[in-house]
Design an enzyme around this catalytic site. Sequence first.
Site, PDB file in Angstrom:
ATOM      1  N   CYS A  13     -56.031  -4.712  25.018  1.00  0.00           N
ATOM      2  CA  CYS A  13     -56.754  -4.270  26.217  1.00  0.00           C
ATOM      3  C   CYS A  13     -56.832  -2.747  26.360  1.00  0.00           C
ATOM      4  CB  CYS A  13     -56.121  -4.887  27.474  1.00  0.00           C
ATOM      5  SG  CYS A  13     -54.470  -4.244  27.806  1.00  0.00           S
ATOM      6  N   LYS A  45     -32.215 -21.073 -12.182  1.00  0.00           N
ATOM      7  CA  LYS A  45     -32.390 -20.355 -10.912  1.00  0.00           C
ATOM      8  C   LYS A  45     -32.427 -21.321  -9.753  1.00  0.00           C
ATOM      9  CE  LYS A  45     -33.101 -15.903 -11.806  1.00  0.00           C
ATOM     10  NZ  LYS A  45     -34.312 -15.321 -11.333  1.00  0.00           N
ATOM     11  N   ASP A  73     -25.601 -11.573  -8.698  1.00  0.00           N
ATOM     12  CA  ASP A  73     -26.788 -10.806  -8.328  1.00  0.00           C
ATOM     13  C   ASP A  73     -26.415  -9.355  -8.040  1.00  0.00           C
ATOM     14  OD1 ASP A  73     -29.429 -10.411  -7.921  1.00  0.00           O
ATOM     15  OD2 ASP A  73     -29.522 -11.417  -5.984  1.00  0.00           O
ATOM     16  N   ASP A 107       0.837  -1.208   0.000  1.00  0.00           N
ATOM     17  CA  ASP A 107       0.000   0.000   0.000  1.00  0.00           C
ATOM     18  C   ASP A 107       0.868   1.253   0.000  1.00  0.00           C
ATOM     19  OD1 ASP A 107      -2.060  -1.725   0.133  1.00  0.00           O
ATOM     20  OD2 ASP A 107      -2.740  -1.151   2.152  1.00  0.00           O
ATOM     21  N   CYS A 158     -52.300  -0.576  24.030  1.00  0.00           N
ATOM     22  CA  CYS A 158     -52.278  -1.996  23.685  1.00  0.00           C
ATOM     23  C   CYS A 158     -53.475  -2.318  22.787  1.00  0.00           C
ATOM     24  CB  CYS A 158     -52.332  -2.839  24.954  1.00  0.00           C
ATOM     25  SG  CYS A 158     -52.565  -4.600  24.594  1.00  0.00           S
ATOM     26  N   TYR A 185     -19.018 -10.130 -18.579  1.00  0.00           N
ATOM     27  CA  TYR A 185     -19.379 -11.457 -19.092  1.00  0.00           C
ATOM     28  C   TYR A 185     -19.898 -11.475 -20.522  1.00  0.00           C
ATOM     29  CZ  TYR A 185     -23.755  -9.668 -17.076  1.00  0.00           C
ATOM     30  OH  TYR A 185     -24.800  -8.877 -16.729  1.00  0.00           O
ATOM     31  N   CYS A 241     -53.814  -8.535  30.793  1.00  0.00           N
ATOM     32  CA  CYS A 241     -54.196  -8.330  29.385  1.00  0.00           C
ATOM     33  C   CYS A 241     -54.592  -9.676  28.775  1.00  0.00           C
ATOM     34  CB  CYS A 241     -53.030  -7.718  28.607  1.00  0.00           C
ATOM     35  SG  CYS A 241     -53.327  -7.631  26.825  1.00  0.00           S
ATOM     36  N   CYS A 260     -47.037  -4.108  26.813  1.00  0.00           N
ATOM     37  CA  CYS A 260     -48.321  -3.834  27.439  1.00  0.00           C
ATOM     38  C   CYS A 260     -48.106  -4.159  28.917  1.00  0.00           C
ATOM     39  CB  CYS A 260     -49.406  -4.734  26.853  1.00  0.00           C
ATOM     40  SG  CYS A 260     -50.908  -4.683  27.854  1.00  0.00           S
ATOM     41  N   LYS A 264     -24.439 -16.643 -12.168  1.00  0.00           N
ATOM     42  CA  LYS A 264     -25.329 -15.500 -12.384  1.00  0.00           C
ATOM     43  C   LYS A 264     -25.181 -14.572 -11.184  1.00  0.00           C
ATOM     44  CE  LYS A 264     -29.926 -14.391 -14.067  1.00  0.00           C
ATOM     45  NZ  LYS A 264     -30.318 -13.306 -13.171  1.00  0.00           N
ATOM     46  N   GLU A 311     -21.675 -20.025 -16.578  1.00  0.00           N
ATOM     47  CA  GLU A 311     -21.220 -18.861 -15.802  1.00  0.00           C
ATOM     48  C   GLU A 311     -22.084 -18.699 -14.572  1.00  0.00           C
ATOM     49  OE1 GLU A 311     -21.442 -15.375 -18.300  1.00  0.00           O
ATOM     50  OE2 GLU A 311     -20.465 -16.396 -19.957  1.00  0.00           O
TER      51      GLU A 311
HETATM   52  S1  IVH Z   1     -25.908 -12.572 -19.856  1.00  0.00           S
HETATM   53  C1  IVH Z   1     -28.287 -12.337 -23.301  1.00  0.00           C
HETATM   54  N1  IVH Z   1     -24.404 -13.473 -17.898  1.00  0.00           N
HETATM   55  O1  IVH Z   1     -28.855 -11.474 -15.285  1.00  0.00           O
HETATM   56  C2  IVH Z   1     -27.348 -12.131 -22.224  1.00  0.00           C
HETATM   57  N2  IVH Z   1     -26.267 -12.073 -17.369  1.00  0.00           N
HETATM   58  O2  IVH Z   1     -31.578 -12.117 -16.110  1.00  0.00           O
HETATM   59  C3  IVH Z   1     -27.939 -11.398 -21.081  1.00  0.00           C
HETATM   60  N3  IVH Z   1     -26.499 -11.578 -14.984  1.00  0.00           N
HETATM   61  O3  IVH Z   1     -29.528  -8.436 -16.933  1.00  0.00           O
HETATM   62  C4  IVH Z   1     -27.078 -11.287 -19.924  1.00  0.00           C
HETATM   63  N4  IVH Z   1     -24.747 -12.743 -14.307  1.00  0.00           N
HETATM   64  O4  IVH Z   1     -27.875  -8.417 -14.940  1.00  0.00           O
HETATM   65  C5  IVH Z   1     -25.479 -12.723 -18.238  1.00  0.00           C
HETATM   66  N5  IVH Z   1     -22.984 -14.300 -16.256  1.00  0.00           N
HETATM   67  C6  IVH Z   1     -24.048 -13.563 -16.607  1.00  0.00           C
HETATM   68  C7  IVH Z   1     -24.826 -12.876 -15.656  1.00  0.00           C
HETATM   69  C8  IVH Z   1     -25.936 -12.136 -16.083  1.00  0.00           C
HETATM   70  C9  IVH Z   1     -25.759 -11.958 -13.932  1.00  0.00           C
HETATM   71  C10 IVH Z   1     -27.723 -10.748 -14.910  1.00  0.00           C
HETATM   72  C11 IVH Z   1     -27.699  -9.532 -15.792  1.00  0.00           C
HETATM   73  C12 IVH Z   1     -28.900  -9.668 -16.679  1.00  0.00           C
HETATM   74  C13 IVH Z   1     -29.764 -10.598 -15.927  1.00  0.00           C
HETATM   75  C14 IVH Z   1     -30.681 -11.352 -16.834  1.00  0.00           C
END
Ligand code: IVH
Length: 466
Positions: free
Chosen positions: A417, A320, A123, A39, A414, A231, A437, A432, A121, A119
């Site tokens: 009562c 999902k 959040d 750092d 309350c 991605y 009560c 209360c 997903k 990949e």
């Molecule tokens: S691909 C057609 N790859 O998920 C391609 N999306 O439900 C569209 N997201 O709006 C996106 N990880 O915010 C892709 N590895 C990933 C992702 C990803 C998260 C989110 C993204 C997108 C939403 C779609």
Amino acid sequence: MTAQDRSHDAARLRVEELRSEIAVANHRYYVLDDPQLSDGAWDALMRELRDLEAAFPDLVTPDSPTQRVGDAPLTEFSPVTHREPMLSLANAFSADELRKWYQRACRLAEADALELVCELKIDGLAIALVYENGRLAQGATRGNGTIGEEITQNLRTVRSVPLSVNAAGSVPRFEARGECYMTWSGFERLNEQRATAEERLFANPRNAAAGSLRQLDPGITASRPLHTFMYQVGWVEGAEAAATHWERLEWLARLGFRTNPNIRLVPDIESAIAFTEEWDSKRQQLDYPIDGIVFKVNAIEAQQQLGFVGKDPRWAIAFKYPSAEETTRLNGIGVNVGRTGTLNPFAILEPVQIGGVTVGLATLHNEEAILRKDIRVGDMVIVHRAGEVIPQVVGPVVSLRTGAEVPWHMPAECPVCGTPVVKPEGEAMTYCPNRLCPGQAFRLLTHFVSRSAMDIEGIGEALAQA
Ligand code: IVH
């Protein structure tokens, strides 16, 4: 050449040298998670650069690492029309749905098998970064997929977003897409700070990331622990993009973007399903939230053949994991009287399915928790239900407010009562004080006869009430 010209030239050379050393160090630290400088050494380089730029202001460029923060607050965000729409993803909730999707894709692409890229997903929030001649020119949110918001100056403060990439000569213009997110640990630290400052808490890392990116003052965004994983290549102008998604991800990483290390190229859907099973348990160990797995057909030619339906590409799908959280409307707040006289506020919700169970009521703990989270009647709220635990209201989705939401306060009397309530100094709970009560007596009796206490069968709630 004057002495001043000579020192200006020397400064220019040194500034370039410092920037490239800092860029390498930042890439190692923020993108590769593999720091190279201490750092102190990094601070010294930055200090020298800042001093030189102060002495020679004409040497300041927008992609200098000193320029990540410092832009003045905006009064509003400008809309950005995405050159290519930012698509969403169809969802699959079971292995069978994944197999069906894959069979259809193979049939439409006239292929026996299609390679898939797996990949995580992430959040967070989808972002699009446009680079012109190697420099970050624009950053935007996804918005509705067609029109997003320009948040360039905020995205510049996110350390893993490269201000310039190693492709100035070869690719004049392109767009990289990905997710901006907050880690669990960063989210918890931020909420601790906010609790100390008596500021409203964020409900989850996703809301915290969204709230941090949609700040008009980039100084605030800069102070938030935001990260990115890129991605997708949105579009490329003036050069040929690679023929597979996998190679495009490799290209993004080579340019200096942060890509997720947990990606895998698989030959068929059964290996893709195995990937979802593997991550179902492994995802608990990640320090960032994921809500599923994304599968993408690897060959771009096959992707083009498959096209899309509405906003969902046929060449990609999101698997999902069963969620423990859903968003629904808070229709009202009721209060019941606990066994010890505590007044317990509970949420009356627009019924919502969470993990296969309909949830219409959830606990709100106490008045302080409601005020701290700034939960208002009429809010869209995030509800969490895990296993057999009583569902809880995590917090409001502030961005969905209409202005019609009403703050709530504990009644002064309350609800059972009518005795004036008491709130002992330093305690979160309201009570209360009436030992007679009927609300308390009822609770006490049902507790006394319940299995955990005396286990008297035959005295149900109805009998206890009588
Ligand atoms: S691909 C057609 N790859 O998920 C391609 N999306 O439900 C569209 N997201 O709006 C996106 N990880 O915010 C892709 N590895 C990933 C992702 C990803 C998260 C989110 C993204 C997108 C939403 C779609």
